[in-house]
Design a protein around this motif. Sequence first.
Motif, PDB file in Angstrom:
ATOM      1  N   GLY A  51       0.723  -1.294  -0.011  1.00 36.68           N
ATOM      2  CA  GLY A  51      -0.073   0.114  -0.066  1.00 36.68           C
ATOM      3  C   GLY A  51       0.942   1.451  -0.107  1.00 36.68           C
ATOM      4  O   GLY A  51       0.640   2.080   0.731  1.00 36.68           O
ATOM      5  N   ARG A  52       1.758   1.389  -1.045  1.00 35.17           N
ATOM      6  CA  ARG A  52       2.762   2.369  -0.956  1.00 35.17           C
ATOM      7  C   ARG A  52       1.905   4.050  -1.151  1.00 35.17           C
ATOM      8  O   ARG A  52       1.000   3.754  -1.995  1.00 35.17           O
ATOM      9  CB  ARG A  52       3.647   2.202  -2.063  1.00 35.17           C
ATOM     10  N   LYS A  53       2.321   4.860  -0.627  1.00 39.06           N
ATOM     11  CA  LYS A  53       1.841   6.253  -1.065  1.00 39.06           C
ATOM     12  C   LYS A  53       2.604   6.707  -2.128  1.00 39.06           C
ATOM     13  O   LYS A  53       3.684   6.696  -2.517  1.00 39.06           O
ATOM     14  CB  LYS A  53       2.478   7.285   0.155  1.00 39.06           C
ATOM     15  N   TYR A  54       1.673   7.527  -2.865  1.00 37.78           N
ATOM     16  CA  TYR A  54       2.106   8.179  -4.256  1.00 37.78           C
ATOM     17  C   TYR A  54       2.489   9.638  -3.944  1.00 37.78           C
ATOM     18  O   TYR A  54       2.041  10.318  -3.361  1.00 37.78           O
ATOM     19  CB  TYR A  54       0.939   7.923  -5.193  1.00 37.78           C
ATOM     20  N   HIS A  55       3.534  10.054  -4.622  1.00 37.34           N
ATOM     21  CA  HIS A  55       4.093  11.453  -4.533  1.00 37.34           C
ATOM     22  C   HIS A  55       4.246  11.974  -5.876  1.00 37.34           C
ATOM     23  O   HIS A  55       5.063  11.202  -6.781  1.00 37.34           O
ATOM     24  CB  HIS A  55       5.603  11.279  -3.722  1.00 37.34           C
ATOM     25  N   PHE A  56       3.512  12.870  -6.404  1.00 39.40           N
ATOM     26  CA  PHE A  56       3.480  13.413  -7.810  1.00 39.40           C
ATOM     27  C   PHE A  56       4.561  14.529  -7.765  1.00 39.40           C
ATOM     28  O   PHE A  56       4.766  15.388  -7.134  1.00 39.40           O
ATOM     29  CB  PHE A  56       2.149  14.063  -8.136  1.00 39.40           C
ATOM     30  N   ASP A  57       5.461  14.473  -9.191  1.00 39.31           N
ATOM     31  CA  ASP A  57       6.332  15.276  -9.191  1.00 39.31           C
ATOM     32  C   ASP A  57       6.281  15.923 -10.317  1.00 39.31           C
ATOM     33  O   ASP A  57       6.160  15.313 -11.801  1.00 39.31           O
ATOM     34  CB  ASP A  57       7.858  14.368  -9.512  1.00 39.31           C
ATOM     35  N   LYS A  58       5.572  17.271 -10.172  1.00 41.81           N
ATOM     36  CA  LYS A  58       4.909  18.162 -11.229  1.00 41.81           C
ATOM     37  C   LYS A  58       6.182  18.729 -12.042  1.00 41.81           C
ATOM     38  O   LYS A  58       5.916  19.254 -13.016  1.00 41.81           O
ATOM     39  CB  LYS A  58       4.284  19.114 -10.473  1.00 41.81           C
ATOM     40  N   SER A  59       7.510  18.718 -11.718  1.00 42.18           N
ATOM     41  CA  SER A  59       8.455  19.115 -12.424  1.00 42.18           C
ATOM     42  C   SER A  59       8.607  18.494 -13.620  1.00 42.18           C
ATOM     43  O   SER A  59       9.298  18.839 -14.664  1.00 42.18           O
ATOM     44  CB  SER A  59       9.769  19.165 -11.480  1.00 42.18           C
ATOM     45  N   ILE A  60       8.428  17.012 -13.518  1.00 39.81           N
ATOM     46  CA  ILE A  60       8.456  16.322 -14.918  1.00 39.81           C
ATOM     47  C   ILE A  60       7.758  16.945 -16.051  1.00 39.81           C
ATOM     48  O   ILE A  60       8.313  16.979 -17.181  1.00 39.81           O
ATOM     49  CB  ILE A  60       7.967  15.013 -14.657  1.00 39.81           C
ATOM     50  N   TYR A  61       6.718  17.189 -15.637  1.00 39.72           N
ATOM     51  CA  TYR A  61       5.832  17.954 -16.884  1.00 39.72           C
ATOM     52  C   TYR A  61       6.164  19.473 -17.118  1.00 39.72           C
ATOM     53  O   TYR A  61       6.261  20.012 -18.366  1.00 39.72           O
ATOM     54  CB  TYR A  61       4.391  17.980 -16.551  1.00 39.72           C
ATOM     55  N   GLU A  62       6.753  19.990 -16.059  1.00 38.79           N
ATOM     56  CA  GLU A  62       7.045  21.567 -16.181  1.00 38.79           C
ATOM     57  C   GLU A  62       8.066  21.614 -16.992  1.00 38.79           C
ATOM     58  O   GLU A  62       8.517  22.666 -17.966  1.00 38.79           O
ATOM     59  CB  GLU A  62       7.293  22.177 -14.864  1.00 38.79           C
ATOM     60  N   ASN A  63       9.160  20.629 -17.216  1.00 42.46           N
ATOM     61  CA  ASN A  63      10.385  20.569 -17.921  1.00 42.46           C
ATOM     62  C   ASN A  63      10.141  19.885 -19.530  1.00 42.46           C
ATOM     63  O   ASN A  63      10.821  20.423 -20.264  1.00 42.46           O
ATOM     64  CB  ASN A  63      11.170  19.603 -17.392  1.00 42.46           C
ATOM     65  N   ARG A  64       8.759  19.328 -19.607  1.00 37.15           N
ATOM     66  CA  ARG A  64       8.730  18.897 -21.044  1.00 37.15           C
ATOM     67  C   ARG A  64       7.434  19.137 -21.738  1.00 37.15           C
ATOM     68  O   ARG A  64       7.495  19.338 -23.103  1.00 37.15           O
ATOM     69  CB  ARG A  64       8.749  17.346 -21.228  1.00 37.15           C
ATOM     70  N   VAL A  65       6.303  19.522 -20.987  1.00 36.85           N
ATOM     71  CA  VAL A  65       4.990  19.741 -21.715  1.00 36.85           C
ATOM     72  C   VAL A  65       4.940  21.090 -22.121  1.00 36.85           C
ATOM     73  O   VAL A  65       5.181  22.287 -21.220  1.00 36.85           O
ATOM     74  CB  VAL A  65       3.911  19.509 -20.791  1.00 36.85           C
ATOM     75  N   PHE A  66       4.527  21.555 -23.270  1.00 40.14           N
ATOM     76  CA  PHE A  66       4.444  23.059 -23.746  1.00 40.14           C
ATOM     77  C   PHE A  66       2.992  23.297 -23.363  1.00 40.14           C
ATOM     78  O   PHE A  66       2.013  22.947 -23.751  1.00 40.14           O
ATOM     79  CB  PHE A  66       4.513  23.100 -25.231  1.00 40.14           C
ATOM     80  N   ASP A  67       3.130  24.432 -22.633  1.00 39.68           N
ATOM     81  CA  ASP A  67       1.664  25.022 -22.418  1.00 39.68           C
ATOM     82  C   ASP A  67       1.625  26.573 -22.684  1.00 39.68           C
ATOM     83  O   ASP A  67       2.185  27.287 -22.162  1.00 39.68           O
ATOM     84  CB  ASP A  67       1.523  24.765 -20.698  1.00 39.68           C
ATOM     85  N   SER A  68       0.586  26.690 -23.766  1.00 36.01           N
ATOM     86  CA  SER A  68       0.749  28.009 -23.866  1.00 36.01           C
ATOM     87  C   SER A  68      -0.068  29.028 -22.870  1.00 36.01           C
ATOM     88  O   SER A  68      -0.039  30.209 -23.101  1.00 36.01           O
ATOM     89  CB  SER A  68      -0.294  28.101 -25.357  1.00 36.01           C
ATOM     90  N   HIS A  69      -0.805  28.419 -22.046  1.00 40.77           N
ATOM     91  CA  HIS A  69      -1.457  29.144 -20.928  1.00 40.77           C
ATOM     92  C   HIS A  69      -2.601  29.912 -21.849  1.00 40.77           C
ATOM     93  O   HIS A  69      -3.088  30.988 -21.213  1.00 40.77           O
ATOM     94  CB  HIS A  69      -0.756  30.053 -20.045  1.00 40.77           C
ATOM     95  N   GLY A  70      -3.210  29.153 -22.720  1.00 45.24           N
ATOM     96  CA  GLY A  70      -4.403  29.991 -23.504  1.00 45.24           C
ATOM     97  C   GLY A  70      -3.831  30.977 -24.494  1.00 45.24           C
ATOM     98  O   GLY A  70      -4.805  31.813 -24.893  1.00 45.24           O
TER      99      GLY A  70
END
Length: 766
Positions: free
Chosen positions: A501-520
Amino acid sequence: MITLSKGGAYLIGGTEVVETGAGSEELLKNKLGDKYLTKEDAAKNTMAYGILNEHNTSGNMDKLQIKFDKLTSHDITFVGIIQTARASGLEKFPIPYVLTNCHNSLCAVGGTINEDDHMFGLTCAKKYGGIYVPPHQAVIHQFAREMLAGGGKMILGSDSHTRYGALGTMAMGEGGPELVKQLLSQTYDINMPEVIGIYMTGEPAKGVGPQDVALAIIGEVFDKGYVKNKVMEFVGPGVSNLSADFRIGVDVMTTETTCLSSIWRTDEKIKEFYDIHGRVDEYKELNPGEVTYYDGIVYVDLSKIKPMIAMPFHPSNTYTIEELNANLEDILHDVEKKALVSLDGQVDYKLTNKIRDGKLYVDQGIIAGCAGGGFENICAAADILKGHSIGADEFTLSVYPASMPVYMELIKNGCAADIMAAGGVMKTAFCGPCFGAGDTPANNAFSIRHSTRNFPNREGSKLQNGQISSVALMDARSIAATAANKGYLTAATDVDVEFKGRKYHFDKSIYENRVFDSHGIADPDTEIQFGPNIKDWPEMVALTDNLLLKVVSEIHDPVTTTDELIPSGETSSYRSNPLGLAEFALSRKDPEYVGKAKEVQKAEKAREAGQNPVDALPEVGGVFEALKSNLPQYKIDNDTVGIGSTIFAVKPGDGSAREQAASCQKVLGGWANIACEYATKRYRSNLINWGMLPFIYESEELPFKNGDYIFVPEIVEAVKNKATDVQAYVVDDDKNVKPFTLKLGEMTDDERDIILKGCLINYNRK
């Protein structure tokens, strides 16, 4: 495990169900007193009604016109969607639109064309103000769960498994044209759907996973059409006994029931999910009202669910693993008999040869995609595999985490190492094993998969080349138990394991480093990068006053999937090329279809060019003469009679939302489908949006046969006048002309206009 109510039912206080029937109204009035509500008022207390009401723009809750909050697509669908929207005057994405790249990720397939599609997506995200998720970062639905979903929101996706109900988001999977409408600030138009309560009690046994629960439900409701085109609303005390990941795993498989959408009541476990992902402000507590009416109830006793398996060739072909092992030869023989229908006898399909020493031997295990690749599923599989070996024989095991953040956490907590030490292979986020573009087994091999579908060819085999393998669907836990048993089918409840029953830790930096987000923010100066395989849609003409349709394929299987209408797998690389992809239409079900459709199309192209269609297709001359002789009341000439093809199928459109199942027929000259019924709303919508008439003929005793011509006079007037019945005439080989009636069914005014103009592109063209 699963039972169904015979009619509607009230849910009181979220914990008590009272089915309607003789005496039920008086019982409810006495029980509730001042709290009593009529069915009509109590139906407004569903969570689904509340969300739909907030997103409806029509002012009429019987006739909904929905505007969604966000959109999502993947690299098999977004090129066609954006191309269609561009042809209709798109200037900017009006709402957040995410373009993920998780289907055509293997860029060695088909030369450069897959990566060309990705670069098209990136430049369009810049030009029109979208979000671009590069290949291998996340599968479409995992990214949506992590970054898009929100309580009380609605999301539309161009993939059938667009389901985020467990997170309090009503999501729907539709063909691309429905997303085009949203991009053009139009609406999604449907009648208010019925809502079915999925009433959960109890708690799953150790070793039972979300796929087991989902398959148990699918096996009970699919054949009955119990939730077809309806909303599944998950309620009851049992919901609280399921983790967020468990609920998500059940929820994503609701597509295989043919429901329209899903929604779950939410609680602290869902709030924690949003908190883990840094978006706790998106959480919203959702519950049905104190007195809520449902159009039906599916009772799910979680404590009685056992490890399940869906045998080839449909997710509804379900058994408990215990039942399968106890009746191995009989069930395998039954699957072989069903294969004669599913595979049209094209190959000699055997499963009984998989029995070794009285046990079922499996060649391959896959844990992948939006259903299987979740954190808890893979952790549970790792716990079972720890200290074991999958062996050095035929059996192989591949595990695809659903996103790079999930993969990273599995590396950090050691689960990835445990799986690899046992002989499993860890791979990146990819949907390929779900649609036949990855991990194709050997000929005659048998694969078990925690994925979404097991239709023919979904594992990548090619019947036309004599190649066949097949898939059974199972939960990750029982797949791991089978792997630990070196390929012999084993239920997870039969192994001794401690789930950590391991606890999950989300690392948002993975997406921040690779996903292009135009912010609309759109950049109209960005040049779209096209590849040589990215083609515009061909010109399509408006509906003619009369139609002459040649029946070029006749399919009498109980259900025809979109995989059979247009294959998935390697053909997906051609989905940015309408004419190139159309060459594969019905290739696995009716290899003669494309050639026949093209022959008929020659006549129509000649007609459109002002030439005599008889010169292009001489047989049309005899048909015209027979019609003029027998039906002098109709004007029959080259100006008023469009010539095209049609197919008949008993129940087409189960499975994927892909618009190409319809558009490929259209670009080959298709004007209509004729069916006893349509398997899904989304396939019928795809037909309409591509200007194809969705005819109904309710009996399989047809007045026509393959090769006959069908004359449909005054069809434009019928569509304009909202006719439900349409007069038609068969012209057979002997030029006999016989009348019969087709049904059109209900269509909105916009849908009728789309049909009249020839397709959605023409409808929107400025």
